[in-house]
Design a protein around this motif. Structure first.
Motif, short mmCIF file in Angstrom:
data_model
loop_
_atom_site.label_atom_id
_atom_site.label_comp_id
_atom_site.label_asym_id
_atom_site.label_seq_id
_atom_site.Cartn_x
_atom_site.Cartn_y
_atom_site.Cartn_z
N GLY A 110 0.83 -1.19 0.00
CA GLY A 110 0.00 0.00 0.00
C GLY A 110 0.86 1.24 0.00
O GLY A 110 2.08 1.18 -0.02
N GLY B 180 -0.98 4.68 -0.87
CA GLY B 180 -1.68 5.78 -1.53
C GLY B 180 -1.15 6.06 -2.92
O GLY B 180 -1.06 5.17 -3.76
N GLY C 117 1.27 4.03 -4.99
CA GLY C 117 0.80 2.87 -5.74
C GLY C 117 0.86 3.07 -7.24
O GLY C 117 0.90 2.10 -8.00
N SER C 118 0.90 4.32 -7.70
CA SER C 118 0.96 4.57 -9.14
C SER C 118 2.27 4.12 -9.76
O SER C 118 2.33 3.89 -10.97
N SER D 272 -4.18 -2.32 0.16
CA SER D 272 -4.56 -0.94 -0.11
C SER D 272 -4.33 -0.61 -1.59
O SER D 272 -4.94 -1.23 -2.45
N ALA D 273 -3.45 0.36 -1.90
CA ALA D 273 -3.19 0.71 -3.30
C ALA D 273 -2.69 -0.51 -4.08
O ALA D 273 -2.98 -0.68 -5.26
N ILE E 79 -5.68 5.54 -13.32
CA ILE E 79 -5.06 6.34 -12.27
C ILE E 79 -5.17 7.83 -12.58
O ILE E 79 -5.34 8.65 -11.69
N PHE F 92 -9.09 9.68 -7.88
CA PHE F 92 -8.71 8.99 -6.66
C PHE F 92 -8.94 9.84 -5.42
O PHE F 92 -9.19 9.31 -4.35
#
Length: 180
Positions: free
Chosen positions: A10, A12, A15-16, A39-40, A61, A71
């Motif tokens: 994870g 936030g 995660g991209s 999470s992400a 995304i 998001f």
């Protein structure tokens, strides 16, 4: 072709970076076998298993809603109707109030006072968020995220109401063969 088990953490917005890593991963001819995420990372693993390419994930995304990253809309505060009376009645808040002796409240009316106090608190968005964190383990309602997830699964021909167990055995879910 090499098969690998992938674990996505994870973090936030962090995660991209998984999109870039997956692009490099696929360019090397590597294929995921089993996917795990938190999470992400769970979002990444789900999209990957549903058949999204790294390019499609990047598009997801970068989606915007009203000129803002979509998001960001996932941080939706809980609404009053998110908590039924049973959740409130059996909450740690009510247990705490049962132990508080408020002066000037006549005997026998404490329970009514506690209920009115919690009702007044639940009308406050900031308190609902605190209540959600303490009683449910999260700050946000998750409604906008769930709607987005359903939209993404539907776009790949997967029932948006699918359970995790059914998802794992769904014929459209890729577990050892990915389209990219």
């Amino acid at each position: 072709m090499s098969l690998y088990d992938l674990i996505f953490e994870g973090g936030g917005a962090k995660g991209s970076v998984f999109v870039g890593a997956l692009t490099a991963f696929s360019e090397k001819g590597c294929q995921p076998r089993r996917l795990v995420g938190t999470s992400a990372g769970a979002i990444t693993a789900t999209l990957l298993a549903a058949g999204f390419t790294p390019s499609e994930m990047k598009d997801a995304i970068n989606e915007e809603l009203d000129g803002k990253p979509r998001f960001a809309s996932f941080m939706d505060r809980p609404k009053e109707e998110d908590f039924d009376q049973d959740i409130i009645d059996h909450s740690d808040t009510m247990k705490l109030l049962e132990d508080v002796n408020v002066p000037l409240i006549p005997g026998g009316l404490e329970e009514r006072f506690d209920s009115l106090l919690v009702k007044a608190l639940m009308a406050m968005p900031a308190y609902r968020q605190l209540f959600c964190f303490v009683e449910c383990g999260g700050l946000f309602s998750g409604d906008t995220f769930l709607a987005w997830r359903k939209e993404k699964l539907s776009s790949k021909g997967i029932d948006p109401e699918i359970t995790l167990n059914a998802f794992n055995s769904h014929p459209r879910v890729h577990t050892t063969s990915f389209p990219w």
